[in-house]
Design a protein around this motif. Structure first.
Motif, PDB file in Angstrom:
ATOM      1  N   ALA A  39      34.602 -13.459  29.823  1.00 40.67           N
ATOM      2  CA  ALA A  39      35.715 -14.031  29.052  1.00 40.67           C
ATOM      3  C   ALA A  39      35.593 -15.440  28.303  1.00 40.67           C
ATOM      4  O   ALA A  39      35.940 -16.100  27.471  1.00 40.67           O
ATOM      5  CB  ALA A  39      37.103 -13.991  29.994  1.00 40.67           C
ATOM      6  N   ILE A  40      35.030 -16.282  29.501  1.00 40.95           N
ATOM      7  CA  ILE A  40      34.791 -17.618  29.026  1.00 40.95           C
ATOM      8  C   ILE A  40      33.690 -17.630  28.214  1.00 40.95           C
ATOM      9  O   ILE A  40      33.721 -18.358  27.113  1.00 40.95           O
ATOM     10  CB  ILE A  40      34.208 -18.319  30.277  1.00 40.95           C
ATOM     11  N   PHE A  41      32.785 -16.946  28.092  1.00 41.85           N
ATOM     12  CA  PHE A  41      31.428 -16.785  27.272  1.00 41.85           C
ATOM     13  C   PHE A  41      32.179 -16.300  25.807  1.00 41.85           C
ATOM     14  O   PHE A  41      31.917 -17.110  24.727  1.00 41.85           O
ATOM     15  CB  PHE A  41      30.510 -15.880  27.545  1.00 41.85           C
ATOM     16  N   ILE A  42      32.944 -15.331  25.618  1.00 49.20           N
ATOM     17  CA  ILE A  42      33.439 -15.104  24.308  1.00 49.20           C
ATOM     18  C   ILE A  42      34.440 -15.939  23.965  1.00 49.20           C
ATOM     19  O   ILE A  42      34.630 -16.142  22.709  1.00 49.20           O
ATOM     20  CB  ILE A  42      34.006 -13.531  24.539  1.00 49.20           C
ATOM     21  N   ASP A  43      35.346 -16.821  24.658  1.00 49.72           N
ATOM     22  CA  ASP A  43      36.326 -17.660  24.139  1.00 49.72           C
ATOM     23  C   ASP A  43      35.504 -18.843  23.482  1.00 49.72           C
ATOM     24  O   ASP A  43      35.859 -19.341  22.497  1.00 49.72           O
ATOM     25  CB  ASP A  43      37.093 -18.372  25.449  1.00 49.72           C
ATOM     26  N   GLY A  49      34.231 -20.588  15.924  1.00 52.11           N
ATOM     27  CA  GLY A  49      34.488 -19.830  14.587  1.00 52.11           C
ATOM     28  C   GLY A  49      33.796 -18.681  14.065  1.00 52.11           C
ATOM     29  O   GLY A  49      33.767 -18.276  13.054  1.00 52.11           O
ATOM     30  N   HIS A  50      33.141 -18.163  15.052  1.00 52.33           N
ATOM     31  CA  HIS A  50      32.365 -16.673  15.144  1.00 52.33           C
ATOM     32  C   HIS A  50      33.244 -15.652  15.581  1.00 52.33           C
ATOM     33  O   HIS A  50      33.788 -15.751  16.498  1.00 52.33           O
ATOM     34  CB  HIS A  50      30.945 -16.719  15.824  1.00 52.33           C
ATOM     35  N   PRO A  51      33.194 -14.733  14.825  1.00 53.65           N
ATOM     36  CA  PRO A  51      33.915 -13.365  15.144  1.00 53.65           C
ATOM     37  C   PRO A  51      33.472 -12.808  16.634  1.00 53.65           C
ATOM     38  O   PRO A  51      32.300 -12.794  16.697  1.00 53.65           O
ATOM     39  CB  PRO A  51      33.595 -12.323  14.300  1.00 53.65           C
ATOM     40  N   ALA A  52      34.399 -12.471  17.384  1.00 53.24           N
ATOM     41  CA  ALA A  52      34.191 -12.656  18.795  1.00 53.24           C
ATOM     42  C   ALA A  52      35.252 -11.387  19.302  1.00 53.24           C
ATOM     43  O   ALA A  52      36.417 -11.346  18.905  1.00 53.24           O
ATOM     44  CB  ALA A  52      34.170 -13.769  19.701  1.00 53.24           C
ATOM     45  N   ALA A  53      34.711 -10.351  20.098  1.00 52.80           N
ATOM     46  CA  ALA A  53      35.510  -9.520  20.983  1.00 52.80           C
ATOM     47  C   ALA A  53      34.952  -9.197  22.205  1.00 52.80           C
ATOM     48  O   ALA A  53      33.821  -9.386  22.683  1.00 52.80           O
ATOM     49  CB  ALA A  53      35.485  -8.182  19.925  1.00 52.80           C
ATOM     50  N   VAL A  76      40.005 -14.544  19.975  1.00 54.02           N
ATOM     51  CA  VAL A  76      39.264 -13.361  20.178  1.00 54.02           C
ATOM     52  C   VAL A  76      39.860 -12.245  20.091  1.00 54.02           C
ATOM     53  O   VAL A  76      40.964 -12.067  20.244  1.00 54.02           O
ATOM     54  CB  VAL A  76      38.830 -13.516  21.839  1.00 54.02           C
ATOM     55  N   ASP A  77      38.985 -11.320  19.484  1.00 54.29           N
ATOM     56  CA  ASP A  77      39.859  -9.818  19.232  1.00 54.29           C
ATOM     57  C   ASP A  77      39.766  -9.166  20.914  1.00 54.29           C
ATOM     58  O   ASP A  77      38.836  -8.993  21.339  1.00 54.29           O
ATOM     59  CB  ASP A  77      38.774  -9.005  18.291  1.00 54.29           C
ATOM     60  N   GLU A 296      38.936 -24.411  30.570  1.00 50.23           N
ATOM     61  CA  GLU A 296      39.449 -25.288  29.765  1.00 50.23           C
ATOM     62  C   GLU A 296      38.546 -26.382  28.928  1.00 50.23           C
ATOM     63  O   GLU A 296      39.081 -27.106  28.337  1.00 50.23           O
ATOM     64  CB  GLU A 296      40.351 -26.387  30.816  1.00 50.23           C
ATOM     65  N   GLY A 297      37.118 -26.122  29.242  1.00 48.32           N
ATOM     66  CA  GLY A 297      36.305 -27.083  28.492  1.00 48.32           C
ATOM     67  C   GLY A 297      35.654 -26.419  27.335  1.00 48.32           C
ATOM     68  O   GLY A 297      34.812 -27.038  26.765  1.00 48.32           O
ATOM     69  N   THR A 298      36.158 -25.389  26.720  1.00 47.08           N
ATOM     70  CA  THR A 298      35.666 -24.751  25.623  1.00 47.08           C
ATOM     71  C   THR A 298      35.841 -25.533  24.628  1.00 47.08           C
ATOM     72  O   THR A 298      36.963 -26.369  24.702  1.00 47.08           O
ATOM     73  CB  THR A 298      35.926 -23.177  25.470  1.00 47.08           C
ATOM     74  N   SER A 299      34.896 -25.635  23.430  1.00 49.53           N
ATOM     75  CA  SER A 299      35.104 -26.588  22.527  1.00 49.53           C
ATOM     76  C   SER A 299      34.486 -25.958  21.206  1.00 49.53           C
ATOM     77  O   SER A 299      33.840 -25.044  21.080  1.00 49.53           O
ATOM     78  CB  SER A 299      34.372 -27.718  22.749  1.00 49.53           C
ATOM     79  N   GLY A 300      35.159 -26.527  20.146  1.00 49.64           N
ATOM     80  CA  GLY A 300      34.706 -26.266  18.781  1.00 49.64           C
ATOM     81  C   GLY A 300      33.724 -27.264  18.322  1.00 49.64           C
ATOM     82  O   GLY A 300      33.265 -28.108  19.116  1.00 49.64           O
TER      83      GLY A 300
END
Length: 322
Positions: A39-43, A49-53, A76-77, A296-300
């Motif tokens: 879940a962390i990976f896909i978030d 900005g990449h399609p993700a599911a 995320v889808d 909480e540390g995921t980022s664009g």
């Protein structure tokens, strides 16, 4: 762009607030936080900005909906997440030693995550998947291993690629069937993402250089070794890149490797060079450890570019012989 997809455990994390705090006595806790390595990976993929599911299972409870809401919010889808009425969402309680090491109390094998069935995996679910990521921590039952094998075979058959982060506890490798399953997955892997100590786990060679050479003979095209505070290394058939780690204050190491791997994979899918991808992945790992809470540390890219502008990364670059 077609999607990057993954599959596996989705859970909440609840953490002790103080270092050295024991779960043998009452104490202050913080959470719940959305968590689970896949879940962390896909978030993180979606934040770029990449399609993700993701394919997985949660309970029909607040913990499950917390995860679904967070993943949806970040792009995320979640349509392939099954909400299981008769099961509870997985959980992890985490306490931190004074040394910074962590101790976990997990409820995964008896949670909704363990309800994942091979029947959830089919060509309709994976029809838009161009890249599938396998997280070794998800391989905690043979039913899930069967589902993972099925997903890999479908994605490969439709021309997609596969990445594999072993992230496997040593005791799992003592089970012959588990080692065989990991070897099977490695045979389909295009990008291998071990942490430093994991490089030799699935190879006969006891040293890193020998293990890397051996893994390339199995069809793997790129290997990225995560070295934590010592940075990271990239290997292909004719190139090696070593980067030092960025220096940040560590609030919580959970999820750093997942964010690193997600960023490297997404960047490669977006056409960035190995060096560009490694720089961004390094920054993503650094931002991940800077925040308390696994997701909480995921980022664009804006956050990654800002960090990279502040800290130049020391590069050692060499062409490998042969």
């Amino acid at each position: 762009m077609q999607s990057i997809m993954t599959m596996g455990e989705i859970l909440v994390e609840i953490m002790a607030e103080q270092k050295g705090q024991s779960f043998r006595a009452p104490g202050p806790l913080t959470g719940p936080y959305a968590s689970g390595a896949p879940a962390i990976f896909i978030d993180q993929v979606a934040r770029l900005g990449h399609p993700a599911a993701i394919i997985g299972c949660v309970g029909d409870d607040d913990f499950g909906w917390l995860n679904i809401d967070r993943l949806r919010r970040d792009g995320v889808d979640t349509s392939a997440i099954a909400v299981c009425k008769g099961a509870v969402t997985g959980s992890a309680f985490v306490t931190y030693r004074d040394s910074g090491e962590r101790d976990f109390i997990f409820n995964i094998t008896n949670s909704a995550s363990a309800q994942l069935q091979p029947e959830q995996v089919n060509q309709a679910v994976l029809k838009d998947c161009a890249h599938f990521h396998v997280m070794g921590s998800s391989l905690f039952s043979f039913r899930i291993i069967d589902a993972m094998k099925k997903a890999i075979e479908i994605v490969k058959a439709q021309g997609g690629t596969v990445s594999f982060d072993p992230n496997v506890r040593k005791e799992m490798l003592r089970i012959p069937e588990m080692r065989e399953a990991l070897a099977y997955i490695l045979e389909f892997t295009d990008i291998f993402l071990p942490s430093g100590h994991e490089v030799t786990q699935l190879a006969r060679s006891a040293d890193e250089a020998g293990a890397i050479a051996e893994i390339f003979t199995r069809g793997v095209r790129e290997i990225v070794v995560k070295r934590g505070a010592d940075g990271c290394s990239y290997f292909s058939a004719d190139e090696r890149i070593d980067l030092d780690a960025l220096r940040v204050n560590v609030a919580d190491p959970t999820g750093a490797g997942d964010c690193f791997g997600a960023t490297f994979i997404a960047c490669r899918r977006m056409g960035k060079t190995a060096l560009q991808s490694l720089r961004y992945a390094n920054a993503a790992g650094a931002l991940a450890v800077s925040s308390k809470g696994p997701m909480e540390g995921t980022s664009g890219f804006a956050g990654l570019d800002a960090l990279l502008a502040q800290q130049p990364q020391h590069l050692r670059h060499a062409v490998m012989e042969g």
